[in-house]
Design an enzyme around this catalytic site. Structure first.
Site, PDB file in Angstrom:
ATOM      1  N   ASP A 114      31.730  47.835  32.055  1.00 22.98           N
ATOM      2  CA  ASP A 114      31.581  47.438  30.268  1.00 22.98           C
ATOM      3  C   ASP A 114      30.345  46.698  30.192  1.00 22.98           C
ATOM      4  O   ASP A 114      29.762  45.836  31.150  1.00 22.98           O
ATOM      5  CB  ASP A 114      32.508  46.620  29.687  1.00 22.98           C
ATOM      6  CG  ASP A 114      33.990  47.437  29.909  1.00 22.98           C
ATOM      7  OD1 ASP A 114      34.160  48.447  29.895  1.00 22.98           O
ATOM      8  OD2 ASP A 114      35.031  46.520  29.801  1.00 22.98           O
TER       9      ASP A 114
HETATM   10  N1  URA Z   1      37.996  47.394  33.756  1.00 16.41           N
HETATM   11  C1  URA Z   1      37.506  46.988  32.480  1.00 16.41           C
HETATM   12  O1  URA Z   1      38.314  46.597  31.643  1.00 16.41           O
HETATM   13  N2  URA Z   1      36.241  46.972  32.378  1.00 16.41           N
HETATM   14  C2  URA Z   1      35.246  47.546  33.369  1.00 16.41           C
HETATM   15  O2  URA Z   1      34.193  47.270  33.302  1.00 16.41           O
HETATM   16  C3  URA Z   1      36.000  47.837  34.567  1.00 16.41           C
HETATM   17  C4  URA Z   1      37.185  47.842  34.705  1.00 16.41           C
END
Ligand code: URA
Length: 249
Positions: A114
């Site tokens: 993310d």
């Molecule tokens: N899980 C999440 O919530 N975000 C990420 O970036 C990776 C795994």
């Protein structure tokens, strides 16, 4: 038996690496700006064997050739950059040399983190490798350092380890995951699949909220301190071997 070494015309190789059009590469060669083993290479129609040592032998304006197709990179992804080729705002690809945007095959992230997650992110132009890493069949574990808004209740480790948790909007329950509690509001979580916002959604499912998320390991490959936020390096065979070695599932 070892694999045969592929070969490619010089103009095509350089165009595929993003140096410019094939016509421009013909002109570059004619103008004496390309050398192979110290000798000017003026004929851009020449076929070259794509041996791993080629980038140090083939120089453009005196500089080593960019990595050949089949490259894999490890990047320490900073917060605030997006794993996308085309969204607005800062992108992970902005952290790589500009010319690499013109590469064919393109370099892509192996899965995504993310925008507000930092840590270890792999990139490659090798579709087979990408698939092998993200395929659930490969059982490549991913470890995250999770910081939470509220203290944990105490049963999160068991809930995650049991597997079977159904996240909102999913139709398949989760595989078991391992939680190592570091403090009431921080833990290491190791997961064996890669669903959308998985870690954040797992903690939402147990009534908490992730305030910071950082990935520090993929398979047996760790993000070390010497790769600072925003930095990347080319992976060698030993790094790739580490991805597919323990501590997996
Ligand atoms: N899980 C999440 O919530 N975000 C990420 O970036 C990776 C795994």
């Amino acid at each position: 038996m070892s694999k045969p070494v592929p070969s490619m015309r010089l103009d095509r190789l350089l165009a595929n690496l993003g140096y410019g059009s094939r016509r421009e590469m013909q002109a570059l060669a004619k103008n004496g700006r390309i050398t192979l083993d110290g000798e000017e290479l003026t004929d851009a129609d020449r076929r070259l064997s794509l041996t791993p040592d080629l980038p140090g032998r083939l120089l453009i304006d005196g500089r080593d050739l960019d990595p050949l197709p089949g490259v894999a990179l490890m990047l320490h992804k900073p917060l605030g950059v997006t794993c996308s080729h085309k969204e607005v705002g800062a992108l992970v690809y902005d952290l790589l040399p500009n010319r690499w945007r013109g590469r064919d095959p393109a370099i892509s992230t192996v899965g995504r983190l993310d925008k507000e997650t930092s840590g270890l992110l792999l990139l490659t132009d090798d579709g087979g490798l990408l698939h092998r890493i993200i395929s659930p069949k490969s059982h490549v574990a991913k470890r995250y350092l999770v910081t939470l808004d509220r203290p944990m209740a105490g049963d999160e480790g068991k809930t995650f380890a049991d597997g079977g948790l159904l996240l909102e909007g999913d139709d398949k329950p989760l595989m078991p995951a391992e939680l190592e509690v570091l403090s009431p509001t921080s833990a290491l979580l190791t997961i064996h699949e890669g669903r959308y916002h998985q870690v954040r959604r797992m903690f939402a499912a147990v009534g908490n909220h992730v305030s910071a998320l950082h990935r520090d390991r993929i398979g047996g490959l760790e993000l070390k301190e010497n790769l600072e936020s925003g930095q990347w390096r080319i992976m060698g065979p030993e790094d790739l071997a580490a991805v597919f070695s323990g501590p997996a599932s």
